[in-house]
Write a protein that holds these residues in place. Structure first.
Motif, PDB file in Angstrom:
ATOM      1  N   VAL A   1       0.858  -1.186   0.000  1.00 48.30           N
ATOM      2  CA  VAL A   1       0.000   0.000   0.000  1.00 48.30           C
ATOM      3  C   VAL A   1       0.891   1.232   0.000  1.00 48.30           C
ATOM      4  N   SER A   2       0.441   2.252  -0.714  1.00 46.55           N
ATOM      5  CA  SER A   2       1.137   3.537  -0.758  1.00 46.55           C
ATOM      6  C   SER A   2       0.236   4.557  -0.078  1.00 46.55           C
ATOM      7  N   ILE A   3       0.737   5.163   1.003  1.00 44.52           N
ATOM      8  CA  ILE A   3      -0.094   6.070   1.797  1.00 44.52           C
ATOM      9  C   ILE A   3       0.680   7.353   2.073  1.00 44.52           C
ATOM     10  N   GLY A   4       0.041   8.476   1.774  1.00 48.17           N
ATOM     11  CA  GLY A   4       0.702   9.751   1.974  1.00 48.17           C
ATOM     12  C   GLY A   4      -0.125  10.747   2.755  1.00 48.17           C
ATOM     13  N   HIS A   5      -1.209  11.234   2.147  1.00 52.16           N
ATOM     14  CA  HIS A   5      -1.976  12.334   2.739  1.00 52.16           C
ATOM     15  C   HIS A   5      -2.446  12.005   4.151  1.00 52.16           C
ATOM     16  N   ALA A   6      -3.108  10.857   4.305  1.00 53.24           N
ATOM     17  CA  ALA A   6      -3.628  10.501   5.633  1.00 53.24           C
ATOM     18  C   ALA A   6      -2.494  10.294   6.623  1.00 53.24           C
ATOM     19  N   LEU A   7      -1.449   9.614   6.200  1.00 57.10           N
ATOM     20  CA  LEU A   7      -0.346   9.311   7.108  1.00 57.10           C
ATOM     21  C   LEU A   7       0.313  10.587   7.625  1.00 57.10           C
ATOM     22  N   ILE A   8       0.528  11.531   6.740  1.00 54.79           N
ATOM     23  CA  ILE A   8       1.156  12.785   7.166  1.00 54.79           C
ATOM     24  C   ILE A   8       0.202  13.587   8.046  1.00 54.79           C
ATOM     25  N   ALA A   9      -1.086  13.615   7.702  1.00 47.07           N
ATOM     26  CA  ALA A   9      -2.062  14.330   8.523  1.00 47.07           C
ATOM     27  C   ALA A   9      -2.167  13.712   9.914  1.00 47.07           C
ATOM     28  N   GLU A  10      -2.203  12.395   9.987  1.00 46.33           N
ATOM     29  CA  GLU A  10      -2.270  11.700  11.275  1.00 46.33           C
ATOM     30  C   GLU A  10      -1.021  11.966  12.104  1.00 46.33           C
ATOM     31  N   SER A  11       0.097  12.132  11.421  1.00 49.40           N
ATOM     32  CA  SER A  11       1.364  12.362  12.123  1.00 49.40           C
ATOM     33  C   SER A  11       1.419  13.714  12.813  1.00 49.40           C
ATOM     34  N   LEU A  12       0.600  14.659  12.373  1.00 49.89           N
ATOM     35  CA  LEU A  12       0.563  15.964  13.035  1.00 49.89           C
ATOM     36  C   LEU A  12       0.126  15.828  14.491  1.00 49.89           C
ATOM     37  N   TYR A  13      -0.734  14.856  14.751  1.00 48.45           N
ATOM     38  CA  TYR A  13      -1.225  14.639  16.108  1.00 48.45           C
ATOM     39  C   TYR A  13      -0.453  13.544  16.848  1.00 48.45           C
ATOM     40  N   LEU A  14      -0.056  12.507  16.100  1.00 45.58           N
ATOM     41  CA  LEU A  14       0.478  11.306  16.750  1.00 45.58           C
ATOM     42  C   LEU A  14       1.980  11.135  16.598  1.00 45.58           C
ATOM     43  N   GLY A  15       2.603  11.893  15.712  1.00 42.72           N
ATOM     44  CA  GLY A  15       4.037  11.746  15.470  1.00 42.72           C
ATOM     45  C   GLY A  15       4.305  10.736  14.375  1.00 42.72           C
ATOM     46  N   ILE A  16       5.231  11.054  13.478  1.00 38.68           N
ATOM     47  CA  ILE A  16       5.407  10.227  12.283  1.00 38.68           C
ATOM     48  C   ILE A  16       5.970   8.846  12.606  1.00 38.68           C
ATOM     49  N   GLU A  17       6.885   8.753  13.562  1.00 35.96           N
ATOM     50  CA  GLU A  17       7.424   7.425  13.905  1.00 35.96           C
ATOM     51  C   GLU A  17       6.312   6.537  14.457  1.00 35.96           C
ATOM     52  N   ASN A  18       5.489   7.094  15.322  1.00 35.18           N
ATOM     53  CA  ASN A  18       4.384   6.342  15.897  1.00 35.18           C
ATOM     54  C   ASN A  18       3.398   5.910  14.822  1.00 35.18           C
ATOM     55  N   VAL A  19       3.067   6.817  13.909  1.00 31.82           N
ATOM     56  CA  VAL A  19       2.084   6.511  12.871  1.00 31.82           C
ATOM     57  C   VAL A  19       2.599   5.436  11.917  1.00 31.82           C
ATOM     58  N   VAL A  20       3.850   5.517  11.521  1.00 29.91           N
ATOM     59  CA  VAL A  20       4.413   4.469  10.657  1.00 29.91           C
ATOM     60  C   VAL A  20       4.269   3.107  11.324  1.00 29.91           C
ATOM     61  N   ASN A  21       4.569   3.040  12.598  1.00 27.61           N
ATOM     62  CA  ASN A  21       4.475   1.759  13.300  1.00 27.61           C
ATOM     63  C   ASN A  21       3.035   1.309  13.517  1.00 27.61           C
ATOM     64  N   LEU A  22       2.116   2.249  13.661  1.00 30.82           N
ATOM     65  CA  LEU A  22       0.699   1.887  13.747  1.00 30.82           C
ATOM     66  C   LEU A  22       0.231   1.244  12.446  1.00 30.82           C
ATOM     67  N   TYR A  23       0.669   1.795  11.318  1.00 37.33           N
ATOM     68  CA  TYR A  23       0.335   1.184  10.023  1.00 37.33           C
ATOM     69  C   TYR A  23       0.951  -0.206   9.896  1.00 37.33           C
ATOM     70  N   LEU A  24       2.208  -0.333  10.295  1.00 30.97           N
ATOM     71  CA  LEU A  24       2.871  -1.629  10.182  1.00 30.97           C
ATOM     72  C   LEU A  24       2.131  -2.690  10.995  1.00 30.97           C
ATOM     73  N   ASN A  25       1.663  -2.325  12.179  1.00 33.11           N
ATOM     74  CA  ASN A  25       0.902  -3.269  12.996  1.00 33.11           C
ATOM     75  C   ASN A  25      -0.387  -3.693  12.326  1.00 33.11           C
ATOM     76  N   LYS A  26      -1.053  -2.769  11.664  1.00 35.13           N
ATOM     77  CA  LYS A  26      -2.314  -3.081  11.008  1.00 35.13           C
ATOM     78  C   LYS A  26      -2.125  -3.866   9.709  1.00 35.13           C
ATOM     79  N   LEU A  27      -0.918  -3.831   9.171  1.00 34.83           N
ATOM     80  CA  LEU A  27      -0.626  -4.528   7.922  1.00 34.83           C
ATOM     81  C   LEU A  27      -0.036  -5.921   8.127  1.00 34.83           C
ATOM     82  N   GLN A  28       0.120  -6.333   9.368  1.00 33.95           N
ATOM     83  CA  GLN A  28       0.654  -7.667   9.663  1.00 33.95           C
ATOM     84  C   GLN A  28      -0.292  -8.727   9.106  1.00 33.95           C
TER      85      GLN A  28
END
Length: 237
Positions: A210-237
């Motif tokens: 999956v290629s994700i940009g807009h949502a991931l960056i927007a979510e990172s404003l509140y949650l932090g980009i490192e945290n958001v990347v790892n949240l996606y990785l957990n959901k993609l297991q």
């Protein structure tokens, strides 16, 4: 697991809004890989309103995972991709003034054009993917072009899921089943988010990336980009 490629266009949009080099797209590319992303995606457009062609060139030196360049295969785009030789090129039929991608290819009407473009890229060792709507005929048409993969255009799914309509995924499941049967790899992107990615992943057989940009960056404003990347990785297991 399904691979996560982070589209960093919005980082370039923010940089360009003030001039200068903050935030630095190369640093963000390095960081998302360090945080666990499997790849970096960019979509340079002719007006360079976000990612610039020179950004795409410089990113080649820092992307050590998979490098995916998206765009409409006009001559300047093709020349850029052939110069850089990324891991993957994703062909998207967006007009030069389009705000964002809004439709997949008609792979039947554009068969000859896509075949020529895909042949050129594959002859240069670049994996190819074609942006398509979740329509079985378009998947079948993609096979005839010689592409390695398709990327399912997921806006319709995201809109339906946001309204509580889980049946909105059904066309995507059918398209994926057909792609699997025909030996096509499956990618997906557009409006996927932390809210809807897990259900999509669980229901799409053979989802490679999956290629994700807009949502991931927007979510990172509140949650932090490192945290958001790892949240996606957990959901993609």
């Amino acid at each position: 697991m399904t691979k996560l490629s982070v589209n960093i266009n919005k980082i370039a949009t923010l940089r360009n809004s003030r001039g200068g080099d903050m935030p630095n797209v190369l640093k963000v590319a390095k960081d998302v890989q360090k945080f666990g992303a499997h790849g970096v995606t960019v979509h340079p457009r002719p007006d360079e309103r976000h990612i610039r062609y020179q950004d795409a060139r410089e990113l080649k030196e820092v992307v050590y995972t998979e490098y995916n360049i998206e765009g409409n295969p006009i001559k300047s785009f093709m020349d850029l991709v052939l110069e850089i030789r990324p891991t993957q090129v994703t062909l998207v039929p967006d007009g030069e003034t389009a705000i964002t991608s809004n439709a997949g290819w008609d792979t039947i009407k554009n068969k000859d054009f896509l075949t020529d473009v895909i042949t050129e890229f594959k002859n240069n060792g670049i994996r190819t993917s074609v942006f398509v709507d979740p329509v079985e005929e378009m998947v079948e048409g993609a096979v005839a072009t010689g592409t390695d993969r398709i990327e399912l255009y997921t806006e319709a799914y995201a809109v339906a899921y946001g309204k509580g309509d889980v049946k909105g995924i059904e066309p995507f499941v059918k398209a994926a089943v057909r792609a699997n049967a025909l030996g096509l790899g499956i990618n997906a992107g557009h409006d996927l988010s932390l809210d809807n990615i897990k259900f999509f992943k669980e229901n799409i057989p053979g989802l490679l990336e999956v290629s994700i940009g807009h949502a991931l960056i927007a979510e990172s404003l509140y949650l932090g980009i490192e945290n958001v990347v790892n949240l996606y990785l957990n959901k993609l297991q």
